[in-house]
Scaffold this motif. Sequence first.
Motif, PDB file in Angstrom:
ATOM      1  N   VAL A 104      82.556  46.695  23.424  1.00 48.59           N
ATOM      2  CA  VAL A 104      83.255  45.983  24.502  1.00 48.59           C
ATOM      3  C   VAL A 104      82.802  46.509  25.864  1.00 48.59           C
ATOM      4  O   VAL A 104      82.528  45.740  26.790  1.00 48.59           O
ATOM      5  CB  VAL A 104      84.783  46.120  24.335  1.00 48.59           C
ATOM      6  CG1 VAL A 104      85.499  45.575  25.561  1.00 48.59           C
ATOM      7  CG2 VAL A 104      85.244  45.367  23.094  1.00 48.59           C
ATOM      8  N   GLY A 105      82.718  47.811  25.992  1.00 49.62           N
ATOM      9  CA  GLY A 105      82.292  48.384  27.272  1.00 49.62           C
ATOM     10  C   GLY A 105      80.877  47.961  27.638  1.00 49.62           C
ATOM     11  O   GLY A 105      80.595  47.581  28.789  1.00 49.62           O
ATOM     12  N   ALA A 106      79.953  48.013  26.672  1.00 51.08           N
ATOM     13  CA  ALA A 106      78.569  47.626  26.948  1.00 51.08           C
ATOM     14  C   ALA A 106      78.465  46.142  27.283  1.00 51.08           C
ATOM     15  O   ALA A 106      77.731  45.743  28.204  1.00 51.08           O
ATOM     16  CB  ALA A 106      77.686  47.956  25.745  1.00 51.08           C
ATOM     17  N   ARG A 111      77.597  41.930  31.351  1.00 48.35           N
ATOM     18  CA  ARG A 111      78.021  40.635  31.885  1.00 48.35           C
ATOM     19  C   ARG A 111      78.314  40.703  33.381  1.00 48.35           C
ATOM     20  O   ARG A 111      77.953  39.803  34.139  1.00 48.35           O
ATOM     21  CB  ARG A 111      79.255  40.142  31.122  1.00 48.35           C
ATOM     22  CG  ARG A 111      79.768  38.785  31.581  1.00 48.35           C
ATOM     23  CD  ARG A 111      80.941  38.347  30.721  1.00 48.35           C
ATOM     24  NE  ARG A 111      81.479  37.083  31.177  1.00 48.35           N
ATOM     25  CZ  ARG A 111      80.996  35.881  30.856  1.00 48.35           C
ATOM     26  NH1 ARG A 111      79.942  35.815  30.042  1.00 48.35           N
ATOM     27  NH2 ARG A 111      81.536  34.783  31.322  1.00 48.35           N
ATOM     28  N   TRP A 112      78.975  41.766  33.809  1.00 46.50           N
ATOM     29  CA  TRP A 112      79.470  41.831  35.182  1.00 46.50           C
ATOM     30  C   TRP A 112      78.589  42.650  36.126  1.00 46.50           C
ATOM     31  O   TRP A 112      78.660  42.457  37.331  1.00 46.50           O
ATOM     32  CB  TRP A 112      80.896  42.414  35.197  1.00 46.50           C
ATOM     33  CG  TRP A 112      81.920  41.446  34.664  1.00 46.50           C
ATOM     34  CD1 TRP A 112      81.722  40.155  34.334  1.00 46.50           C
ATOM     35  CD2 TRP A 112      83.283  41.732  34.383  1.00 46.50           C
ATOM     36  NE1 TRP A 112      82.876  39.577  33.862  1.00 46.50           N
ATOM     37  CE2 TRP A 112      83.869  40.539  33.883  1.00 46.50           C
ATOM     38  CE3 TRP A 112      84.093  42.870  34.487  1.00 46.50           C
ATOM     39  CZ2 TRP A 112      85.210  40.446  33.518  1.00 46.50           C
ATOM     40  CZ3 TRP A 112      85.430  42.764  34.124  1.00 46.50           C
ATOM     41  CH2 TRP A 112      85.984  41.576  33.636  1.00 46.50           C
ATOM     42  N   LEU A 117      71.336  47.962  37.749  1.00 42.26           N
ATOM     43  CA  LEU A 117      71.982  48.186  39.051  1.00 42.26           C
ATOM     44  C   LEU A 117      73.314  48.904  38.911  1.00 42.26           C
ATOM     45  O   LEU A 117      74.117  48.905  39.847  1.00 42.26           O
ATOM     46  CB  LEU A 117      72.198  46.837  39.756  1.00 42.26           C
ATOM     47  CG  LEU A 117      70.943  45.994  40.003  1.00 42.26           C
ATOM     48  CD1 LEU A 117      71.312  44.645  40.595  1.00 42.26           C
ATOM     49  CD2 LEU A 117      69.973  46.732  40.909  1.00 42.26           C
ATOM     50  N   LEU A 118      73.529  49.537  37.759  1.00 40.51           N
ATOM     51  CA  LEU A 118      74.854  50.082  37.468  1.00 40.51           C
ATOM     52  C   LEU A 118      75.242  51.188  38.441  1.00 40.51           C
ATOM     53  O   LEU A 118      76.402  51.252  38.879  1.00 40.51           O
ATOM     54  CB  LEU A 118      74.876  50.624  36.032  1.00 40.51           C
ATOM     55  CG  LEU A 118      76.253  50.974  35.454  1.00 40.51           C
ATOM     56  CD1 LEU A 118      77.184  49.779  35.526  1.00 40.51           C
ATOM     57  CD2 LEU A 118      76.107  51.445  34.015  1.00 40.51           C
ATOM     58  N   PHE A 119      74.324  52.032  38.821  1.00 39.58           N
ATOM     59  CA  PHE A 119      74.649  53.172  39.685  1.00 39.58           C
ATOM     60  C   PHE A 119      73.876  53.116  41.003  1.00 39.58           C
ATOM     61  O   PHE A 119      73.679  54.140  41.643  1.00 39.58           O
ATOM     62  CB  PHE A 119      74.339  54.485  38.945  1.00 39.58           C
ATOM     63  CG  PHE A 119      75.052  54.586  37.628  1.00 39.58           C
ATOM     64  CD1 PHE A 119      76.423  54.789  37.585  1.00 39.58           C
ATOM     65  CD2 PHE A 119      74.367  54.448  36.427  1.00 39.58           C
ATOM     66  CE1 PHE A 119      77.088  54.870  36.369  1.00 39.58           C
ATOM     67  CE2 PHE A 119      75.025  54.526  35.218  1.00 39.58           C
ATOM     68  CZ  PHE A 119      76.393  54.737  35.183  1.00 39.58           C
ATOM     69  N   GLN A 120      73.444  51.894  41.389  1.00 39.73           N
ATOM     70  CA  GLN A 120      72.719  51.733  42.631  1.00 39.73           C
ATOM     71  C   GLN A 120      73.629  51.388  43.806  1.00 39.73           C
ATOM     72  O   GLN A 120      73.218  51.540  44.959  1.00 39.73           O
ATOM     73  CB  GLN A 120      71.661  50.619  42.484  1.00 39.73           C
ATOM     74  CG  GLN A 120      70.650  50.863  41.385  1.00 39.73           C
ATOM     75  CD  GLN A 120      69.792  52.075  41.660  1.00 39.73           C
ATOM     76  OE1 GLN A 120      69.322  52.281  42.768  1.00 39.73           O
ATOM     77  NE2 GLN A 120      69.615  52.910  40.648  1.00 39.73           N
ATOM     78  N   LYS A 127      83.161  49.402  39.385  1.00 39.88           N
ATOM     79  CA  LYS A 127      83.257  48.457  38.265  1.00 39.88           C
ATOM     80  C   LYS A 127      83.040  49.184  36.945  1.00 39.88           C
ATOM     81  O   LYS A 127      83.754  48.930  35.961  1.00 39.88           O
ATOM     82  CB  LYS A 127      82.205  47.358  38.429  1.00 39.88           C
ATOM     83  CG  LYS A 127      82.501  46.373  39.537  1.00 39.88           C
ATOM     84  CD  LYS A 127      81.399  45.313  39.610  1.00 39.88           C
ATOM     85  CE  LYS A 127      81.662  44.314  40.731  1.00 39.88           C
ATOM     86  NZ  LYS A 127      80.599  43.292  40.816  1.00 39.88           N
ATOM     87  N   PHE A 128      82.054  50.077  36.921  1.00 39.56           N
ATOM     88  CA  PHE A 128      81.798  50.862  35.712  1.00 39.56           C
ATOM     89  C   PHE A 128      83.021  51.693  35.337  1.00 39.56           C
ATOM     90  O   PHE A 128      83.437  51.716  34.166  1.00 39.56           O
ATOM     91  CB  PHE A 128      80.588  51.773  35.961  1.00 39.56           C
ATOM     92  CG  PHE A 128      80.395  52.848  34.932  1.00 39.56           C
ATOM     93  CD1 PHE A 128      79.919  52.562  33.663  1.00 39.56           C
ATOM     94  CD2 PHE A 128      80.718  54.166  35.235  1.00 39.56           C
ATOM     95  CE1 PHE A 128      79.751  53.571  32.713  1.00 39.56           C
ATOM     96  CE2 PHE A 128      80.555  55.173  34.302  1.00 39.56           C
ATOM     97  CZ  PHE A 128      80.068  54.872  33.036  1.00 39.56           C
TER      98      PHE A 128
END
Length: 684
Positions: A104-106, A111-112, A117-120, A127-128
Motif C-alpha cells: 500500500v505504501g509503495a 501514484r502521488w 522525485l520523492l526526496f527532491q 507526502k512521504f
Amino acid sequence: MNSIAAPKPSAFIYRLVGTALVYYITAKLGQYLAIPPGFITPVYAPSGIAVAVLLCWGDQLAVGIWIAALIAAAWPLWVNTGNGAMSMVSGLGIATGSVLQALVGAWLLRRWVGADLLFQKAQNVFKFAGIELFSCMISPTLGAGTMLLCGLISPNNFLNSWITFWLGDYIGVLVIAPLLILMWLDRIATWQWLGQTFKSAQKNALDIASIARLLVHPDHSPETSRQFKQLREVGIWLVLISIVGIIAFGMAYPIEYMVVPLLVWAALRFGQRFTNYSILLVAGLALAGTIHGTSSFNRSTLNETLLLLQAFIGAITLMMLVLSAVIIEREQAKTSLEQANADLESKIEARTAELQLAKHYLEEQVQERTASLSQALAELTHTHESLKQAQLQLVQTEKMSSLGQLVAGVAHEINNPIGFIFGNITYTTAYTQDLLDLLELYQTTYDQPTPAIQAKLEEVDLEFLKADLPKTFSSMRAGADRVKQIVLSLRNFSRLDEAAFKPANIHEGIDNALVILDHQLKATNHRSAIQVVKTYGQIPLIECYVGQLNQVFMNILVNAIEAIAPDKQATRTNTSCHALAARTDRPGTKLFDILQTYSVPTIHIDTELQEQSVVIRIADNGPGMTEETLKNIFNPFFTTKPVGQGTGLGLSISYQIITERHQGTLQCHSVLDYGTEFIIQIPR
C-alpha cells in the motif's frame, strides 16, 4: 521510476532471495536490539527495507518479503510460547500485515509522488511521511490483532503494543527507506564511490608513510586541497557527533537534541546521502544507549522510554529529510536561475548576433548590388566592345570573302587565256623549230642565195635569230608557267569551296601563301632579298578549316615581312649572335636559336608532328618587339602601324581562329633587336 520494467528471470530470483535474506537478517537483528531484547523493536528496519524494495524493484518481490516476515515472526513466538499453532497464526497475521503495509505504501507513493522525485522537494517529503504514517497502521493492526486473538497479548496491553508496533514500523520506514531509495537512484555514483573508497583504502593500507606525508605536507593542487579540507571537515564532524552521542546516549545527559545542529551541518555541507547516513548513525547510537540503559530517554516505564526514543528518531529524521529537500530545491532554483540567466544572456547574444548578421547582410546586399551594377556596367562595356569588334570582324570577314571571290574570279578569268597561251607556246615552239630546221635545209641545199635573200639574211641577222628564238620561247613558257602557278596558288589560297572542317595539307597552304607573297620577298632599294628556309616534318593530313588556317599563315608571314627593317641585317655579326646566346631573357625555343645564325633577312618555317598535335613555327630575324608590345599583340585593334595603315585585327583574328575554331594554341616569343617567333599548335 513510476513504471517498473520486468527483470530477467535470473535477476528476479537473485533479487527475491536477496530481499528475503536481508529482510530476515535485519528482522532478527531488530529482535536482538529490542527493548527488552526479543520483545519490542523501536526502529523496525525491515519495514523500511520492504517499502524501498517494492518501490525500486517492483511488487513481485512481495513474496520474498512475506516468507521472510513469516519466518522472522512465527519462529520467535513459537520458541517463546511453545504453542506452534498460535505462533503460526500470529506469524501469518504479522507477515501479511507487513507485506500489505509495504504494498500500500509503495503504491500510494508511486501514484502521488514517484520515487524519482520523492526526496527532491519538501512537499514530497511531507507526502512521504503522511503516506507512510497511514500505511504503517496496517501491519500493527493485523499483527497485534492476530496476537490478541491468539492470546499472545492481553487486551490491556493491546493499545500499547499497537502504538509501539506502529511507531517502530514508521520510524524504520523514515530512517531506512530514504537511505535505500536514494542509494538506488544514485547507485552508479554509489558503486563508483565505494570502488574509489576501496582502492584508496587498499592503497593507503599499503603505504602508511604516504598518508603521514600527505597529512604533514599535503599536495597544494586545488583538487587535492579541496579534498583534504573536506576530509578534515568530515573528521571534525565525526568527532563532535561522537562526543555528543557519548554524553547523551552513554552518560544519560539530556543533550540529545544537540545532534540537530550537527545534522544540519551535515545536510548543508555533505549532501543528502551523507545526511541519511548521519541519521542512521544517530538512530543507532540512541537505540544502543537506550538498550543499555545509558540514554537520556530511559524512563521508569517501557512505554515512556519507547515513545521518547521513537519521537526523537522520527523528529530528527523528518526534519533532516525536509531540510535536505529544501537544500536540493534551493540548489535547483539556483541552477535554474543561473540557467535562466545564461539563457537570457544567450538570447541577448543571439539577438545581438542576429542584428550584427542583419547589418552584415544589408552591407553585403549593398556591396552585392554595387558589385552587380559594376558588373552590369562592365558587361555592358564588354558587350559594346564585343559588338564593335564583331562589326569590324564582320567587315574584315566580308572583305576577305569579297577578296576571295575576287581572287577566285580573277584566277578563273586568267586561267582560261593563260591556259590557251601556255598550250600554244608548246606548238609554236615546235612550229618555229620546224621552220628553222627547214630554213637550214634550204641553206644546205641552195648554198648560193639570191642577192635579195642574202640582203634579207644580213638584215634579220639569221644566226642571232636562230640562237635567240628558242630562248625567247623558253622565257615565254617560264612566264606562262609562273602565271599559271600564281593563279593556282590564288585558287588554293581562297578555298571558297572548302569552308568545312576537313583534312588538309598544311604545307600546301604555307607554300601557296609564299607564292602569293613572292614579290614582297624580293630585294628592294632598302634591303636585300628575304630568304625563306623551310624545314618541313612528315605531317599527315589534319582536320582543319583550310581557308581560315591559310589566312593565319598569310597574316603571320605578312607581319614577318613588314617587320624586317631595311639594312637591319647588314649590321648583324657573329659577335651579336653569340651575345644573344648569352642573354638570359631570350626565348629558349628551337627556331629562335637557329635563326640567329643567319646574317641576311630570313624567315624560317618549321613543322613538327608531336604525339597529340602538329606544331608550326614561323620565325624571323627582324627587329623584335618590346615587352609592352608583346603583351598586346593579340588584343583587337592593337597595331604599331601608322593610322590608316593597319586595323589591328590580323593577329587577333588569327588567335581566335587557332584557339576557338581549332582548339589549339598560338604563342609568340620575341626579343627586341633580335627577332620574333610564332608557334602554332593544332590538335591532331
